[in-house]
Design a protein around this motif. Sequence first.
Motif, mmCIF file in Angstrom:
data_model
loop_
_atom_site.group_PDB
_atom_site.id
_atom_site.type_symbol
_atom_site.label_atom_id
_atom_site.label_comp_id
_atom_site.label_asym_id
_atom_site.label_seq_id
_atom_site.Cartn_x
_atom_site.Cartn_y
_atom_site.Cartn_z
ATOM 1 N N GLY A 38 32.278 37.801 44.445
ATOM 2 C CA GLY A 38 33.091 37.502 43.955
ATOM 3 C C GLY A 38 33.152 38.947 43.190
ATOM 4 N N TYR A 39 32.376 39.869 43.906
ATOM 5 C CA TYR A 39 32.426 41.006 43.253
ATOM 6 C C TYR A 39 33.717 41.205 42.858
ATOM 7 C CZ TYR A 39 31.390 45.822 42.096
ATOM 8 O OH TYR A 39 31.130 46.887 41.786
ATOM 9 N N GLN A 40 33.897 41.876 41.745
ATOM 10 C CA GLN A 40 35.219 42.442 41.678
ATOM 11 C C GLN A 40 35.512 44.298 41.697
ATOM 12 O OE1 GLN A 40 37.021 40.865 37.605
ATOM 13 N NE2 GLN A 40 37.852 39.240 39.668
ATOM 14 N N TRP A 41 35.943 45.133 42.291
ATOM 15 C CA TRP A 41 36.117 45.974 42.509
ATOM 16 C C TRP A 41 37.874 46.848 42.321
ATOM 17 C CZ3 TRP A 41 38.311 49.089 46.403
ATOM 18 C CH2 TRP A 41 38.537 47.850 47.557
ATOM 19 N N GLU A 42 38.064 48.053 41.828
ATOM 20 C CA GLU A 42 38.942 48.806 41.567
ATOM 21 C C GLU A 42 39.445 49.388 43.073
ATOM 22 O OE1 GLU A 42 39.983 50.608 37.777
ATOM 23 O OE2 GLU A 42 39.850 48.479 37.043
ATOM 24 N N SER A 43 40.714 49.700 43.214
ATOM 25 C CA SER A 43 40.335 50.822 44.226
ATOM 26 C C SER A 43 40.860 52.016 44.210
ATOM 27 C CB SER A 43 41.860 50.480 45.496
ATOM 28 O OG SER A 43 42.634 51.584 46.052
ATOM 29 N N VAL A 44 40.448 53.252 44.563
ATOM 30 C CA VAL A 44 40.350 54.609 44.171
ATOM 31 C C VAL A 44 41.810 54.799 43.725
ATOM 32 C CG1 VAL A 44 39.868 56.340 44.595
ATOM 33 C CG2 VAL A 44 38.104 54.828 44.121
ATOM 34 N N TYR A 45 42.278 54.107 45.668
ATOM 35 C CA TYR A 45 43.945 54.613 45.495
ATOM 36 C C TYR A 45 44.774 54.354 44.639
ATOM 37 C CZ TYR A 45 48.345 55.073 47.416
ATOM 38 O OH TYR A 45 50.216 54.840 47.527
ATOM 39 N N ASP A 46 44.548 53.085 44.065
ATOM 40 C CA ASP A 46 45.489 52.807 43.405
ATOM 41 C C ASP A 46 45.640 51.841 41.405
ATOM 42 O OD1 ASP A 46 45.147 50.021 44.182
ATOM 43 O OD2 ASP A 46 47.039 49.744 44.612
ATOM 44 N N ARG A 48 44.242 48.934 41.649
ATOM 45 C CA ARG A 48 44.444 47.691 41.700
ATOM 46 C C ARG A 48 42.646 46.879 42.034
ATOM 47 N NH1 ARG A 48 47.199 44.629 47.361
ATOM 48 N NH2 ARG A 48 46.567 42.495 46.876
ATOM 49 N N VAL A 49 43.056 45.876 41.394
ATOM 50 C CA VAL A 49 41.617 44.817 41.423
ATOM 51 C C VAL A 49 41.655 44.067 42.195
ATOM 52 C CG1 VAL A 49 40.097 43.284 40.121
ATOM 53 C CG2 VAL A 49 41.220 45.094 38.491
ATOM 54 N N HIS A 50 40.277 43.806 43.376
ATOM 55 C CA HIS A 50 39.723 43.308 44.569
ATOM 56 C C HIS A 50 38.606 42.518 44.195
ATOM 57 C CE1 HIS A 50 43.241 45.382 46.989
ATOM 58 N NE2 HIS A 50 42.484 46.067 45.709
ATOM 59 N N THR A 51 38.537 41.601 44.466
ATOM 60 C CA THR A 51 38.135 40.377 44.147
ATOM 61 C C THR A 51 37.489 39.940 45.525
ATOM 62 O OG1 THR A 51 38.786 39.693 42.289
ATOM 63 C CG2 THR A 51 37.018 38.067 43.318
ATOM 64 N N ASN A 52 35.829 39.976 46.138
ATOM 65 C CA ASN A 52 35.383 40.288 47.434
ATOM 66 C C ASN A 52 34.837 38.855 47.526
ATOM 67 O OD1 ASN A 52 35.507 42.985 47.891
ATOM 68 N ND2 ASN A 52 32.772 43.072 47.841
ATOM 69 N N ARG A 53 35.367 38.074 48.527
ATOM 70 C CA ARG A 53 35.214 36.837 49.189
ATOM 71 C C ARG A 53 33.500 36.565 49.126
ATOM 72 N NH1 ARG A 53 39.424 36.112 52.829
ATOM 73 N NH2 ARG A 53 40.272 35.266 50.875
ATOM 74 N N TYR A 54 32.529 37.411 49.975
ATOM 75 C CA TYR A 54 31.243 37.154 50.777
ATOM 76 C C TYR A 54 30.839 38.294 49.892
ATOM 77 C CZ TYR A 54 34.110 35.022 54.087
ATOM 78 O OH TYR A 54 34.882 34.183 55.081
ATOM 79 N N ALA A 55 29.972 38.072 49.893
ATOM 80 C CA ALA A 55 28.239 39.228 50.038
ATOM 81 C C ALA A 55 27.349 39.984 50.716
ATOM 82 C CB ALA A 55 26.815 38.422 49.309
#
Length: 186
Positions: A38-46, A48-55
């Motif tokens: 469930g970790y959320q992170w922003e792509s350096v490219y654009d 955009r926020v992504h939420t990881n499904r897996y640990a």
Amino acid sequence: MVTVCTSILQIAKDGSHILARTMDWHVLAVQPLFVPRGYQWESVYDNRVHTNRYAMIGGGGAHHHEIDVSDGVNEMGLSVQKLTFANGSQLVDEPTPGRVQLAPYEFSFYLLGHYASVADIEAHLDEIQLMTNRYAVNDIGHAELHFAVVDRTGRTVVIEPTHFPLRVRENPLGVVTRDCLKTKNS
């Protein structure tokens, strides 16, 4: 000094698969890391926020609003490594709407956070573009990388950004290294 990291698939007596590697860097800037589900992170490219499904666990470090993962394994047993690539990455200049655009060095983190197996990656690989710096919101440079991937079944593949859409290449030997030899045309 030329860095030549090498990925080597190890198979234990019990049949489990371990993706080992060398890290031939001037300075080892990698630390052990754990990233929760469930970790959320922003792509350096654009951004955009992504939420990881897996640990996942692995080696890398925090940068900007994301985590740079050199190698790791997720909770589903998928292992990914990024390695220096000397054969000329062909990155995408123009983003295609509806696809995920990433800086090349974000690809291993994205795969580990979103996919459970090589087959799972294959089913979605055409949705991902590894981008040049041309339209990047932040400076992403030009990373020359390729990626070793193995899942819990032992299926071992290589993903090299030499054309798009990306595709996997089977790697029955389980070894990936950088080609350091110069040819007459280089």
